[in-house]
Design an enzyme around this catalytic site. Structure first.
Site, mmCIF file in Angstrom:
data_model
loop_
_atom_site.group_PDB
_atom_site.id
_atom_site.type_symbol
_atom_site.label_atom_id
_atom_site.label_comp_id
_atom_site.label_asym_id
_atom_site.label_seq_id
_atom_site.Cartn_x
_atom_site.Cartn_y
_atom_site.Cartn_z
ATOM 1 N N CYS A 339 46.517 39.472 38.175
ATOM 2 C CA CYS A 339 46.514 38.062 37.851
ATOM 3 C C CYS A 339 47.682 37.240 37.942
ATOM 4 O O CYS A 339 48.082 36.932 39.121
ATOM 5 C CB CYS A 339 46.241 38.162 36.246
ATOM 6 S SG CYS A 339 45.760 36.840 35.467
ATOM 7 N N HIS A 436 40.967 42.094 35.644
ATOM 8 C CA HIS A 436 41.734 42.922 35.002
ATOM 9 C C HIS A 436 40.642 44.012 34.770
ATOM 10 O O HIS A 436 39.516 44.028 34.782
ATOM 11 C CB HIS A 436 42.099 42.385 33.561
ATOM 12 C CG HIS A 436 43.130 41.304 33.425
ATOM 13 N ND1 HIS A 436 44.304 41.753 33.835
ATOM 14 C CD2 HIS A 436 43.077 39.885 33.593
ATOM 15 C CE1 HIS A 436 45.212 40.683 33.612
ATOM 16 N NE2 HIS A 436 44.318 39.398 33.547
#
Length: 490
Positions: A339, A436
């Site tokens: 991310c 994630h």
């Protein structure tokens, strides 16, 4: 929504932050669920950069996600209607009922809270219509009377919703008698009347030695003792919400075959990505804060997510971690960015609208991936499944603002729902992804361990979390009076 049903509710507040409120609620959620009740967790206001994607398309604090899991309930934005995600020392992103509604500085937020209470109560009422018991977690300290005006997190909520309170004190910090008795002293009389009992948490040693202490607290406060709760060592195996958990001393693993270096930056987010790796006996995670040096013998450098990518990229460079990472790459070792960490690996990160901080851009990213990122107002929040380029499948979630593009995206890290996702450098050593939860998937984690020179994982990570929650529930049954707690709820 079911109609005609109104759950009983009970709120757990603390004498301070990090006294164990989240864990107690999680344990009670599983314990009452095992008793056959439909239980739902609720936290009016939370502050955390560790969040989870909900089934109704929003985000909530990670602690409420764990509590919902303990209750075997689907995640909902109404379990945590107000989420503050810190972006600076004085300001935070404001998420209301799962959606970003702008930014607020601490002083401004004190006035905003009054407008949020109706939505907090709306979410609470929605949960009460679907459950037998709602377990409510307060925030910070019940004794922060300087912030009592417009409060939506502790006594302000308890009074508005007419929910009785149990107060938790942490004996491991010392001074638990004074902290519980002192809370009674500073609270307004009407607020103190909402408290019906207390729990002394994290006790170590012979409980008989604190029997007199429990009686003294009852005498000072007039509140009923619910139990003396011993320290639950296995809590470290459950996902943590607060970045304070990153300060904990690492578990020694003298036989570990794989070493992973993780720079810990000021605005780190979604750091529960590390939990499954921590659970692996063959993996040593080396968390390094600014002022330290990334170990030269690391097998992998892992860059975590960030709530303020540009600010954290600047902090990374100021700490000299960029030099350490460049040396790591020259040694032929891999780097993975998740991310915000993925965004940092590129050439530039632009935030023209000031979404994560002051508007601007950083033109000198780490430059390890030939990509550029532009932060946008649209936030992607969704559970995903896919397959990495090496053919290993995974399940995870995306939670990010920004669009990343460039030549290295042609070598996608993975495919998600048929679309290319992430990027990989021509050498194959540098990769970035917006996914994630990657390492919580046993298949994907096992593939990384073998790629880094270790053996395939023998852990069933998710089953391990479930087993710990069951043991936590048994811990609550042994040491707390659950029958009294249920009678106190209304």
């Amino acid at each position: 929504m079911e109609t005609g049903r109104v759950a009983k509710a009970l709120m757990f507040q603390g004498t301070g932050s990090d006294v164990g409120k989240s864990l107690v609620v999680a344990g009670l959620a599983r314990a009452f669920t095992l008793r056959g009740l439909k239980v739902l967790p609720f936290k009016p206001q939370n502050m955390s950069n560790n969040a989870a994607v909900t089934e109704d398309g929003g985000e909530i604090g990670r602690a409420q996600a764990l509590q919902a899991r303990a209750a075997r309930a689907a995640l909902s934005v109404h379990m945590n209607p107000v989420l503050l995600k810190p972006q600076s020392e004085v300001g935070a992103q404001l998420v209301v009922q799962g959606r970003v509604e702008g930014n607020a500085k601490a002083a401004e937020y004190q006035e905003i809270k009054a407008r949020l209470m109706p939505r907090v109560l709306e979410s609470f009422d929605r949960l009460r219509a679907q459950a037998d018991l709602v377990l409510v977690e307060g925030a910070g300290s019940a004794s922060e009377v300087n912030l009592r005006r417009n409060d939506i997190a502790n006594m302000g909520f308890a009074r508005a919703a007419d929910v009785p309170v149990v107060l938790i004190g942490d004996i491991d910090r010392g001074g638990v008698i004074a902290s519980l008795a002192g809370t009674k002293l500073v609270l307004e009389r009407e607020d103190a009347a909402m408290i019906r009992g207390f729990i002394v948490n994290r006790f170590r040693g012979d409980p008989a030695l604190f029997a007199e202490g429990m009686r003294m607290i009852e005498g000072f406060t007039g509140w009923s003792p619910i139990g003396l709760l011993p320290h639950f060592a296995e809590a470290v195996r459950l996902p943590a919400e607060d970045a304070l958990a990153l300060n904990s001393a690492p578990v020694a693993k003298p036989g570990a075959k794989i070493r992973i270096a993780v720079p810990i930056l000021p605005h780190v987010s979604n750091f529960d990505d590390l939990d499954p790796l921590d659970a692996e006996p063959d993996v040593e995670l080396v968390r390094v804060r600014p002022g330290g040096v990334l170990p030269a013998d690391a097998d992998l450098v892992l860059l975590l997510g960030s709530k303020a990518t540009i600010a954290d990229l600047q902090a990374l460079k100021a700490a000299g971690f960029d030099i350490d990472i460049a040396a790591h790459v020259r040694r032929g070792k891999p780097v993975l960015g998740l991310c915000g960490g993925y965004q940092m690996l590129g050439k530039t990160v632009a935030d023209p609208d000031g979404i994560e901080g002051p508007a601007g851009a950083i033109e000198t990213g780490l430059g390890l991936l030939d990509v550029e990122t532009r932060l946008t107002g649209d936030k992607r929040l969704e559970a995903v499944t896919g397959e990495t380029a090496d053919g290993n499948s995974f399940a995870g979630y995306e939670m990010h603002v920004g669009e990343t593009s460039g030549p290295d995206c042609a070598r996608a890290f993975a495919r998600v729902a048929g679309r290319p996702e992430g990027a990989t450098a021509p050498s194959g050593l540098i990769s970035g992804t917006y996914v994630h939860g990657l390492f919580a998937d046993d298949r994907q984690r096992s593939a990384w361990l073998t790629r880094l020179g270790g053996e395939a994982s023998r852990l069933d990570y998710e089953a391990g979390v479930e087993a710990v929650l069951d043991r936590l529930a048994a811990h609550m049954e042994r040491h707390l009076d659950l029958d009294r707690l249920f009678r106190l709820a209304r």
